[in-house]
Structures are given as C-alpha cells and as structure tokens.
Write an enzyme that holds these catalytic residues in place. Sequence first.
Site, PDB file in Angstrom:
ATOM      1  N   ARG A 297       0.823  -1.219   0.000  1.00  0.00           N
ATOM      2  CA  ARG A 297       0.000   0.000   0.000  1.00  0.00           C
ATOM      3  C   ARG A 297       0.855   1.267   0.000  1.00  0.00           C
ATOM      4  O   ARG A 297       0.459   2.275  -0.586  1.00  0.00           O
ATOM      5  CB  ARG A 297      -0.922   0.003   1.215  1.00  0.00           C
ATOM      6  CG  ARG A 297      -2.091  -0.920   1.030  1.00  0.00           C
ATOM      7  CD  ARG A 297      -3.098  -0.797   2.136  1.00  0.00           C
ATOM      8  NE  ARG A 297      -4.316  -1.508   1.760  1.00  0.00           N
ATOM      9  CZ  ARG A 297      -5.283  -1.803   2.593  1.00  0.00           C
ATOM     10  NH1 ARG A 297      -5.215  -1.436   3.848  1.00  0.00           N
ATOM     11  NH2 ARG A 297      -6.360  -2.442   2.167  1.00  0.00           N
TER      12      ARG A 297
ATOM     13  N   LYS B 203     -22.206 -16.548   3.426  1.00  0.00           N
ATOM     14  CA  LYS B 203     -23.646 -16.365   3.657  1.00  0.00           C
ATOM     15  C   LYS B 203     -24.345 -15.470   2.647  1.00  0.00           C
ATOM     16  O   LYS B 203     -23.809 -14.434   2.252  1.00  0.00           O
ATOM     17  CB  LYS B 203     -23.844 -15.727   5.038  1.00  0.00           C
ATOM     18  CG  LYS B 203     -23.516 -16.675   6.157  1.00  0.00           C
ATOM     19  CD  LYS B 203     -23.803 -16.024   7.467  1.00  0.00           C
ATOM     20  CE  LYS B 203     -23.703 -17.049   8.582  1.00  0.00           C
ATOM     21  NZ  LYS B 203     -23.876 -16.433   9.885  1.00  0.00           N
TER      22      LYS B 203
ATOM     23  N   GLY C  33     -11.604  -9.455   0.947  1.00  0.00           N
ATOM     24  CA  GLY C  33     -10.520 -10.075   1.714  1.00  0.00           C
ATOM     25  C   GLY C  33     -10.234 -11.514   1.335  1.00  0.00           C
ATOM     26  O   GLY C  33      -9.098 -11.869   1.003  1.00  0.00           O
TER      27      GLY C  33
ATOM     28  N   GLY D 125     -14.497  -3.316   1.822  1.00  0.00           N
ATOM     29  CA  GLY D 125     -15.858  -2.807   2.028  1.00  0.00           C
ATOM     30  C   GLY D 125     -16.301  -1.885   0.899  1.00  0.00           C
ATOM     31  O   GLY D 125     -17.440  -1.946   0.434  1.00  0.00           O
TER      32      GLY D 125
HETATM   33  P1  AMP Z   1     -17.092 -14.384   2.862  1.00  0.00           P
HETATM   34  O1  AMP Z   1     -16.327 -13.648   3.915  1.00  0.00           O
HETATM   35  O2  AMP Z   1     -18.560 -14.215   2.962  1.00  0.00           O
HETATM   36  O3  AMP Z   1     -16.556 -14.099   1.478  1.00  0.00           O
HETATM   37  O4  AMP Z   1     -16.872 -15.928   3.153  1.00  0.00           O
HETATM   38  C1  AMP Z   1     -15.648 -16.564   2.999  1.00  0.00           C
HETATM   39  C2  AMP Z   1     -15.648 -17.809   3.806  1.00  0.00           C
HETATM   40  O5  AMP Z   1     -16.689 -18.674   3.363  1.00  0.00           O
HETATM   41  C3  AMP Z   1     -14.370 -18.608   3.665  1.00  0.00           C
HETATM   42  O6  AMP Z   1     -13.695 -18.594   4.884  1.00  0.00           O
HETATM   43  C4  AMP Z   1     -14.824 -20.005   3.286  1.00  0.00           C
HETATM   44  O7  AMP Z   1     -14.181 -21.015   3.993  1.00  0.00           O
HETATM   45  C5  AMP Z   1     -16.294 -19.993   3.637  1.00  0.00           C
HETATM   46  N1  AMP Z   1     -17.046 -20.961   2.820  1.00  0.00           N
HETATM   47  C6  AMP Z   1     -17.014 -21.104   1.508  1.00  0.00           C
HETATM   48  N2  AMP Z   1     -17.775 -22.124   1.105  1.00  0.00           N
HETATM   49  C7  AMP Z   1     -18.320 -22.665   2.204  1.00  0.00           C
HETATM   50  C8  AMP Z   1     -19.195 -23.777   2.450  1.00  0.00           C
HETATM   51  N3  AMP Z   1     -19.673 -24.509   1.445  1.00  0.00           N
HETATM   52  N4  AMP Z   1     -19.511 -24.045   3.728  1.00  0.00           N
HETATM   53  C9  AMP Z   1     -19.018 -23.305   4.736  1.00  0.00           C
HETATM   54  N5  AMP Z   1     -18.203 -22.235   4.575  1.00  0.00           N
HETATM   55  C10 AMP Z   1     -17.858 -21.927   3.331  1.00  0.00           C
END
Ligand code: AMP
Length: 403
Positions: free
Chosen positions: A37, A194, A347, A370
């Site tokens: 950065r 999620k 991230g 973000g």
């Molecule tokens: P996010 O911060 O929403 O982008 O989520 C990233 C996280 O989602 C990572 O740490 C992954 O390990 C988790 N992830 C991805 N696929 C799955 C899954 N099928 N079940 C549980 N966690 C997951």
Amino acid sequence: MTILVKIADLDLSDKTVLIREDYNVPIKDGKVSSDVRIRATLPTLKEVLESGAKIILVSHLGRPVAGEYNEAYSLEPVAKSLSEFLGMDVPLIKDWTNGIDMTNHQVVLCENVRFEKGETKNDDELARKMAQLCQVYINDAFATAHRAQASTHGVAKYAAISAAGPLLINELKALTKALREPAKPLVAIVGGAKVSSKLTILESLSEKVDQLIVGGGIVNTFLKAAGYEVGKSLYEAELVDVASKLMKQAEENGCQIPLPIDVICGKEFDETTAAVTKSVNDVEADDMIMDVGPETSKQLDAMLAKAKTIVWNGPLGVFEFDQFSQGTKNLANAIATSKAYSIAGGGDTIAAISKFKVEDKISYISTGGGAFLEFLEGKKLPAIAILEEAARAWAAMERAREL
Ligand code: AMP
C-alpha cells in the site's frame, strides 16, 4: 465516468496539499510487514512534490480507541518506510490538528487520524481543522471511500479545493469499466459464506449480469430453494424464499444463475475430514457441501471462456482446507486464462488469488474490501459523492473566473 477534480487540473506550486492515503498496513515487531500500500502511493506523492507543493499525509491504521494514543497503532513505522522510499525525512507529527510548521517541498505524516476524537464520527470541527491545514485536499484512498469520516468526507466540505488522487481515480475507472460500462457477456461470481451478507450484491448484480455464478455457503441456500437436499451444509433457512425469488427475478431479467451439478462433501467441518465427490442429487442428510465438483468446474470454465467481463468476489468453497479448495483454484485459473477484462476484490478473494498465484493474471484487483462490495451493491460511496460535489463547485468557480 464521474466528474472529479484531478491533480493535473490544478496549479499546486507553493501550495500546501493534504492527501488522505490508505496506510492501514500490517505492522510486525514495530516494522511494516507488507509495504504494497505504501509503494502504491509513491507515484501520487512524486507527482505532487514535482508540482512544487508541500505535502501533509493523513491516514488511519487499525481501529484504536478515539481520543487515546496507543503505540500499537502509531504510524511511526510508515513514516520510516516513506522516508526510505522517498529518500527524504518524512517526520511523524503527533499534534497536528492546530497547525504544522513546514518548510518548502517537505512531506510530513500526521499521526493516526483515528487517535482523534471525531474522525469516525465525521465531526465537523475536526473536518474544519483539517481543511485549515491546507489549500488543496486530495483523497487518494479508495478503500475508505465507503465511510463518511472527517478525513474522507467532512474535510472535503471545508477545503478550498477538493480533488481525487490517481489511485482513487484508477480504482473507479476499473470498477466503472467492469460494472457500469461492461463488455458483454458479463459474468459475476459471488461466493463466500452467507447469502445474508451479500444479498444486496446478489440483487444488484442479477439486474446487470448475463450469468451470476453463486458459490460457497451461498449456493447451498440456492440449492435448498431449488428443492435439493443439502444435509448439514451451511445454509440460511430463513433466506430460502428470498433465494427462490431472486432466481425467478434473475430469469425475468435474462440472467442465468447456474446451480452446480456435482459437489464435494465432507462429514465434519475440519481439515482432516474425507472429501467425497457426488452428484448434487446424492447429497445425504449427514453431508456438508464444501466445494463444487469437477463437472461443475468444467461448466464454469466454458461460461468464463465466453465472458468479456468477469467480476469476482468470494470463494466457491472452503478453500482454506486443501481437499475443498479445488473449485476455487479452478475458478481462479479459469479467470486467469480468460481473455475477459476481470476484476476481483474482497478479503477472502484476495487471499485465494494469492494462494493460487494468479495475481498477475487478473486485470484489476480492487484494494477496497468494504468499498468494493458497496460499489458492487450499486451504492454511491460517500467520499466519492462529496468529491463530485466539490468538483461541481470548483468548475463553477473556474467558469466565473474566465468571465
Ligand atoms: P465471505 O467472507 O462471505 O466471502 O466468506 C468466505 C468464507 O466462506 C471462507 O472462509 C470459506 O471457507 C467460507 N465458505 C465457503 N464455502 C463454504 C461452504 N460450502 N460451507 C461453509 N463455509 C464456506
């Protein structure tokens, strides 16, 4: 493209310029452990210095308690690093809000702006004080553009001239090219844990893109909505209806949301659980879906090979565990080999890009976690909005001067 005042529009000679940069860098044992950065800002600093200005740099580092000095969040290591890169002394100024004594062509770095009460609250008094330090304010920190804070928003209300720095402009250009004026087909990949944390992104993208590839825990909620067994997989029961509605709406908008045809399951959420590839029809009640299968990856490859623009946020599976990383690895490689203009951010996405070593093959990697996500949501970023307002005021002033 948004209208903003740029450095090239201004005569900066003998001016004092306050630049908001993003020096929120990792620090280990009192030293900067990744200077990416800092290096990214050097062209901006050199351009402003060459125009004959003095520079006051402002940045945050981490999330200290406002109103309290805490050495762990001091920008001292950044001042040292900047001094080395610029080949000149860049002093760190601890008390800076009421004025800084400077010599010509000097660069100073203000101590962590979040030590100041009022920074995160976008306090007017602090913003005014910052504006009084300079004749020109330049915001060059895209990663904080989604936050209305005194150094990213308030100061631009009071500074005589407020402009956008080159880093911020480049980021906006890349995002605009991918999302506002994309070459079609436009394919977006939204993975991650999620649906709830990415619902607005999914809704907004489903109105713009030709294919919306959902993955990670998100796809499990969509599979449930389509009537599949998802066993013990991570999914959000309360969002199954929302996922159904989204699939219907997407179809009406001419956007496909392809679902996986095969998946990789485990029985436990841990690093050692055995990975079993199955048809999406064969998932059992005690299975956890943790990645997409090879047949699905082949389908995604074909889609990505035809794409002209690709936007990627979020892994397709639990890529931190090797046995569930193949889907995300395959995706990273498919984007890397595609001729499409590709942009990625967030991230976990950046962690995946670095794990699979495709950094050099993605057209643009966004620096803003973000801010990148809010741009995907179609939101107006407050720090950009205020610079646009300032640009309109500046243009009117320039016109009046010409008359
Ligand atoms: P996010 O911060 O929403 O982008 O989520 C990233 C996280 O989602 C990572 O740490 C992954 O390990 C988790 N992830 C991805 N696929 C799955 C899954 N099928 N079940 C549980 N966690 C997951």
